[in-house]
Design a protein around this motif. Structure first.
Motif, PDB file in Angstrom:
ATOM      1  N   GLN A 292      51.727  34.480  -7.400  1.00  0.00           N
ATOM      2  CA  GLN A 292      51.144  34.421  -6.067  1.00  0.00           C
ATOM      3  C   GLN A 292      49.757  35.051  -6.121  1.00  0.00           C
ATOM      4  OE1 GLN A 292      54.622  36.579  -4.365  1.00  0.00           O
ATOM      5  NE2 GLN A 292      54.515  35.061  -2.735  1.00  0.00           N
ATOM      6  N   VAL A 293      48.798  34.417  -5.492  1.00  0.00           N
ATOM      7  CA  VAL A 293      47.423  34.912  -5.481  1.00  0.00           C
ATOM      8  C   VAL A 293      46.849  34.742  -4.077  1.00  0.00           C
ATOM      9  CG1 VAL A 293      45.077  34.637  -6.397  1.00  0.00           C
ATOM     10  CG2 VAL A 293      47.049  34.310  -7.902  1.00  0.00           C
ATOM     11  N   ALA A 294      46.138  35.752  -3.608  1.00  0.00           N
ATOM     12  CA  ALA A 294      45.350  35.641  -2.384  1.00  0.00           C
ATOM     13  C   ALA A 294      43.994  36.284  -2.664  1.00  0.00           C
ATOM     14  CB  ALA A 294      46.044  36.325  -1.208  1.00  0.00           C
ATOM     15  N   MET A 295      42.915  35.656  -2.164  1.00  0.00           N
ATOM     16  CA  MET A 295      41.575  36.142  -2.499  1.00  0.00           C
ATOM     17  C   MET A 295      40.598  35.789  -1.381  1.00  0.00           C
ATOM     18  SD  MET A 295      41.135  33.310  -5.541  1.00  0.00           S
ATOM     19  CE  MET A 295      39.487  33.797  -6.000  1.00  0.00           C
TER      20      MET A 295
ATOM     21  N   GLU B 151      37.639  44.395  -4.964  1.00  0.00           N
ATOM     22  CA  GLU B 151      38.837  45.065  -5.456  1.00  0.00           C
ATOM     23  C   GLU B 151      39.839  44.033  -5.921  1.00  0.00           C
ATOM     24  OE1 GLU B 151      42.128  48.444  -4.103  1.00  0.00           O
ATOM     25  OE2 GLU B 151      40.899  47.465  -2.589  1.00  0.00           O
ATOM     26  N   VAL B 152      40.421  44.261  -7.095  1.00  0.00           N
ATOM     27  CA  VAL B 152      41.500  43.431  -7.601  1.00  0.00           C
ATOM     28  C   VAL B 152      42.738  44.309  -7.699  1.00  0.00           C
ATOM     29  CG1 VAL B 152      42.368  42.053  -9.518  1.00  0.00           C
ATOM     30  CG2 VAL B 152      39.947  41.912  -8.883  1.00  0.00           C
ATOM     31  N   ARG B 153      43.787  43.929  -6.983  1.00  0.00           N
ATOM     32  CA  ARG B 153      45.053  44.654  -7.066  1.00  0.00           C
ATOM     33  C   ARG B 153      46.074  43.718  -7.704  1.00  0.00           C
ATOM     34  NH1 ARG B 153      46.118  48.477  -1.738  1.00  0.00           N
ATOM     35  NH2 ARG B 153      44.040  49.435  -1.681  1.00  0.00           N
ATOM     36  N   SER B 154      46.687  44.176  -8.770  1.00  0.00           N
ATOM     37  CA  SER B 154      47.659  43.332  -9.461  1.00  0.00           C
ATOM     38  C   SER B 154      49.023  44.005  -9.489  1.00  0.00           C
ATOM     39  CB  SER B 154      47.183  43.018 -10.883  1.00  0.00           C
ATOM     40  OG  SER B 154      47.033  44.201 -11.649  1.00  0.00           O
ATOM     41  N   PHE B 155      50.060  43.170  -9.486  1.00  0.00           N
ATOM     42  CA  PHE B 155      51.439  43.639  -9.444  1.00  0.00           C
ATOM     43  C   PHE B 155      52.290  42.777 -10.370  1.00  0.00           C
ATOM     44  CE2 PHE B 155      49.424  44.640  -5.472  1.00  0.00           C
ATOM     45  CZ  PHE B 155      49.896  45.889  -5.120  1.00  0.00           C
ATOM     46  N   ALA B 156      53.299  43.398 -10.943  1.00  0.00           N
ATOM     47  CA  ALA B 156      54.291  42.676 -11.733  1.00  0.00           C
ATOM     48  C   ALA B 156      55.665  43.112 -11.237  1.00  0.00           C
ATOM     49  CB  ALA B 156      54.136  42.966 -13.217  1.00  0.00           C
ATOM     50  N   ASN B 157      56.453  42.169 -10.740  1.00  0.00           N
ATOM     51  CA  ASN B 157      57.764  42.472 -10.150  1.00  0.00           C
ATOM     52  C   ASN B 157      57.662  43.568  -9.110  1.00  0.00           C
ATOM     53  OD1 ASN B 157      58.522  40.596 -12.013  1.00  0.00           O
ATOM     54  ND2 ASN B 157      60.196  41.771 -12.883  1.00  0.00           N
ATOM     55  N   SER B 158      56.603  43.463  -8.289  1.00  0.00           N
ATOM     56  CA  SER B 158      56.324  44.373  -7.169  1.00  0.00           C
ATOM     57  C   SER B 158      55.879  45.759  -7.605  1.00  0.00           C
ATOM     58  CB  SER B 158      57.539  44.496  -6.229  1.00  0.00           C
ATOM     59  OG  SER B 158      57.836  43.244  -5.632  1.00  0.00           O
ATOM     60  N   THR B 159      55.693  45.987  -8.906  1.00  0.00           N
ATOM     61  CA  THR B 159      55.174  47.258  -9.406  1.00  0.00           C
ATOM     62  C   THR B 159      53.665  47.155  -9.567  1.00  0.00           C
ATOM     63  OG1 THR B 159      57.221  47.825 -10.584  1.00  0.00           O
ATOM     64  CG2 THR B 159      55.200  48.890 -11.346  1.00  0.00           C
ATOM     65  N   ARG B 160      52.920  48.097  -9.019  1.00  0.00           N
ATOM     66  CA  ARG B 160      51.455  48.080  -9.118  1.00  0.00           C
ATOM     67  C   ARG B 160      51.038  48.330 -10.562  1.00  0.00           C
ATOM     68  NH1 ARG B 160      47.073  49.846  -5.746  1.00  0.00           N
ATOM     69  NH2 ARG B 160      45.154  49.246  -6.819  1.00  0.00           N
ATOM     70  N   THR B 161      50.265  47.409 -11.120  1.00  0.00           N
ATOM     71  CA  THR B 161      49.757  47.556 -12.483  1.00  0.00           C
ATOM     72  C   THR B 161      48.316  48.044 -12.395  1.00  0.00           C
ATOM     73  OG1 THR B 161      49.421  45.146 -12.391  1.00  0.00           O
ATOM     74  CG2 THR B 161      51.281  45.935 -13.682  1.00  0.00           C
ATOM     75  N   HIS B 162      48.167  49.347 -12.303  1.00  0.00           N
ATOM     76  CA  HIS B 162      46.852  49.952 -12.090  1.00  0.00           C
ATOM     77  C   HIS B 162      45.884  49.648 -13.225  1.00  0.00           C
ATOM     78  CE1 HIS B 162      47.810  52.375  -8.511  1.00  0.00           C
ATOM     79  NE2 HIS B 162      49.017  52.497  -9.034  1.00  0.00           N
ATOM     80  N   GLU B 163      46.421  49.474 -14.421  1.00  0.00           N
ATOM     81  CA  GLU B 163      45.565  49.175 -15.570  1.00  0.00           C
ATOM     82  C   GLU B 163      45.493  47.679 -15.868  1.00  0.00           C
ATOM     83  OE1 GLU B 163      45.709  52.168 -18.914  1.00  0.00           O
ATOM     84  OE2 GLU B 163      47.619  52.606 -17.934  1.00  0.00           O
TER      85      GLU B 163
ATOM     86  N   THR C 159      37.888  40.466  -2.821  1.00  0.00           N
ATOM     87  CA  THR C 159      39.157  41.177  -2.716  1.00  0.00           C
ATOM     88  C   THR C 159      40.262  40.222  -3.123  1.00  0.00           C
ATOM     89  OG1 THR C 159      38.360  42.589  -0.925  1.00  0.00           O
ATOM     90  CG2 THR C 159      40.743  42.372  -1.166  1.00  0.00           C
ATOM     91  N   THR C 160      41.060  40.635  -4.101  1.00  0.00           N
ATOM     92  CA  THR C 160      42.097  39.770  -4.648  1.00  0.00           C
ATOM     93  C   THR C 160      43.390  40.548  -4.820  1.00  0.00           C
ATOM     94  OG1 THR C 160      40.455  38.505  -5.904  1.00  0.00           O
ATOM     95  CG2 THR C 160      42.745  38.273  -6.577  1.00  0.00           C
ATOM     96  N   VAL C 161      44.497  39.902  -4.522  1.00  0.00           N
ATOM     97  CA  VAL C 161      45.816  40.439  -4.838  1.00  0.00           C
ATOM     98  C   VAL C 161      46.524  39.404  -5.708  1.00  0.00           C
ATOM     99  CG1 VAL C 161      48.026  41.261  -3.980  1.00  0.00           C
ATOM    100  CG2 VAL C 161      45.938  41.728  -2.683  1.00  0.00           C
ATOM    101  N   ILE C 162      46.970  39.841  -6.877  1.00  0.00           N
ATOM    102  CA  ILE C 162      47.694  38.985  -7.814  1.00  0.00           C
ATOM    103  C   ILE C 162      49.091  39.563  -7.980  1.00  0.00           C
ATOM    104  CG2 ILE C 162      47.716  37.976 -10.134  1.00  0.00           C
ATOM    105  CD1 ILE C 162      44.723  38.965 -10.302  1.00  0.00           C
ATOM    106  N   SER C 163      50.095  38.750  -7.767  1.00  0.00           N
ATOM    107  CA  SER C 163      51.467  39.205  -7.944  1.00  0.00           C
ATOM    108  C   SER C 163      52.198  38.216  -8.839  1.00  0.00           C
ATOM    109  CB  SER C 163      52.170  39.301  -6.585  1.00  0.00           C
ATOM    110  OG  SER C 163      53.552  39.601  -6.750  1.00  0.00           O
ATOM    111  N   VAL C 164      52.790  38.732  -9.908  1.00  0.00           N
ATOM    112  CA  VAL C 164      53.615  37.889 -10.764  1.00  0.00           C
ATOM    113  C   VAL C 164      55.021  38.466 -10.791  1.00  0.00           C
ATOM    114  CG1 VAL C 164      51.712  37.096 -12.207  1.00  0.00           C
ATOM    115  CG2 VAL C 164      52.971  39.140 -12.874  1.00  0.00           C
ATOM    116  N   LYS C 165      55.975  37.592 -10.837  1.00  0.00           N
ATOM    117  CA  LYS C 165      57.373  37.993 -10.975  1.00  0.00           C
ATOM    118  C   LYS C 165      57.901  37.301 -12.222  1.00  0.00           C
ATOM    119  CE  LYS C 165      58.190  38.997  -6.087  1.00  0.00           C
ATOM    120  NZ  LYS C 165      56.857  38.753  -5.519  1.00  0.00           N
ATOM    121  N   LEU C 166      58.378  38.109 -13.170  1.00  0.00           N
ATOM    122  CA  LEU C 166      58.790  37.611 -14.469  1.00  0.00           C
ATOM    123  C   LEU C 166      60.239  37.973 -14.751  1.00  0.00           C
ATOM    124  CD1 LEU C 166      55.791  39.303 -14.929  1.00  0.00           C
ATOM    125  CD2 LEU C 166      55.795  37.701 -16.820  1.00  0.00           C
ATOM    126  N   ALA C 167      60.901  37.110 -15.520  1.00  0.00           N
ATOM    127  CA  ALA C 167      62.274  37.400 -15.905  1.00  0.00           C
ATOM    128  C   ALA C 167      62.343  38.574 -16.869  1.00  0.00           C
ATOM    129  CB  ALA C 167      62.905  36.156 -16.535  1.00  0.00           C
TER     130      ALA C 167
END
Length: 391
Positions: A264-267, A276-288, A331-339
């Motif tokens: 999912q991406v919104a920008m 600002e780019v905020r990224s997440f993996a399985n709803s966990t913020r990936t600050h790096e 401003t971007t939010v990137i969210s990925v959900k992985l198995a």
């Protein structure tokens, strides 16, 4: 070799044998080295306790079985997290003779949880509830499932009552109430603002999920429910309409053919210099950042340059637009959900999965190109903004 304290006396190697090796398992290991499991024994680790229980409830939502999570800071300083999911399983599992809920709360198990039907999971890869229980002076679980209300209580990770079947109930879901152990944590005082911010973030990342937070010290209820998901998140981060280059935010989502990655991406660009780019993996913020964020940056830089040349905003001999100009005011939010997410370090702040890089690039190139082609006026405004930033 001789001992440094007495050069004339040889070392007795038999004084160091297998009996000196201490192996800690389960509850004892967690209580002895809590920082290895929740990051710290300060406020960050304290808050992680809440996030781990909430992550279980979010997993129920992602599996299609819950749409509401209620979090309460209780008057005695504890936390209650309740969801309307299926309820933790209560059947006795062989050969242990323990209920499934007791195993979930007392045994660490890295990896997926096939018995619960999750294709993905947040939290500590199956360790969350076990860790919270071990680091709590008291914990009570209440389950509505299989036509009854079930309860069990623990102290410092040890069950002090059996799983008890109570009165009949037509409801479904799990409620976990825990009091963090003051002998382990440097502070047990909750920050309403900190918890509220993270819960709102989870509501943005999981569109359609309603999350409430109530503080009984005194009561201060808030409720978050964002049906527009990441687009609403970007709007929250860009609260000043006069500064926007285009509106609404660009948003899209996609799942791969194997159903192992959901992106999912919104920008949205605005006239502020800082983006600002905020990224997440399985709803966990990936600050790096990591693979998903790298895929986004690579694809966006290439795509913007290709589009600008195709629309003749750039001549054949013009230099490419720099990444710095492209990201100015974005401003971007990137969210990925992985198995099967792979993170770097115990703090889980950088995603390593190479397939996330490749698939995010594919999604950006397909969906953003389509958006630019179907919104020529907004696309032209974005390119003008980027070209102005590059001068």
């Amino acid at each position: 070799m001789t001992e440094s304290g007495n050069p004339s006396q040889p070392v007795n190697v038999n004084e160091y044998d297998a009996s000196h090796i201490q192996v800690l398992e389960g509850r004892e290991a967690i209580r002895r080295r809590p920082g290895m499991y929740i990051g710290s024994t300060g406020e960050r680790g304290l808050n992680q306790m809440v996030y781990e229980v909430v992550s279980y409830a979010v997993d129920e939502h992602l599996a299609g079985h819950a749409d509401t999570i209620d979090v309460t800071i209780t008057a005695d300083g504890g936390i209650r997290v309740a969801d309307n999911g299926r309820g933790l399983p209560v059947e006795v599992e062989e050969p242990t003779g323990k209920s499934a809920v007791e195993r979930e709360l007392t045994q660490s198990s890295f990896g997926s949880k096939p018995r619960t039907g999750y294709w993905l999971s947040g939290g500590l890869s199956g360790l969350g509830l076990c860790v919270v229980n071990a680091l709590s002076s008291r914990l009570k679980v209440e389950i509505h499932r299989d036509g009854h209300r079930w309860t069990q209580e623990y102290e410092k990770g040890i069950p002090i009552t059996a799983l008890t079947r109570n009165e009949e109930s037509s409801g479904h879901g799990t409620a976990i109430v825990f009091l963090p152990d003051a002998d382990i944590f440097e502070t047990t005082l909750w920050s309403f603002a900190t918890l509220s911010q993270r819960l709102q973030e989870l509501a943005f990342l999981n569109g359609g999920l309603a999350i409430s937070l109530t503080d009984e010290r005194p009561e201060r209820p808030v409720r978050y429910h964002h049906t527009e998901g990441l687009r609403a998140y970007v709007a929250h981060l860009n609260p000043y309409p006069p500064s926007l280059v285009h509106s609404p935010a660009i948003a899209f989502e996609s799942e791969n053919q194997d159903q192992t990655i959901f992106v999912q991406v919104a920008m949205q660009w605005n006239t502020w210099p800082a983006g600002e780019v905020r990224s997440f993996a399985n709803s966990t913020r990936t600050h790096e950042g990591g693979a998903h964020e790298q895929g986004f940056r690579t694809a966006l830089t290439d795509l913007v340059n290709d589009y600008a040349r195709r629309q003749r905003h750039l001549c054949a001999d013009d230099a490419d637009i720099t990444a710095e100009a492209i990201y100015e005011g974005l401003t971007t939010v990137i969210s990925v959900k992985l198995a099967h997410p792979v993170f770097e370090g115990s703090t889980r702040t950088r995603l390593r999965n190479p397939e996330a890089d490749a698939y995010v690039q594919e999604v950006i190139r397909e969906h953003l190109t389509d958006w630019l082609d179907h919104n020529p006026n907004e696309a032209a405004a974005i390119i003008r903004h980027i070209l102005n930033a590059s001068t």
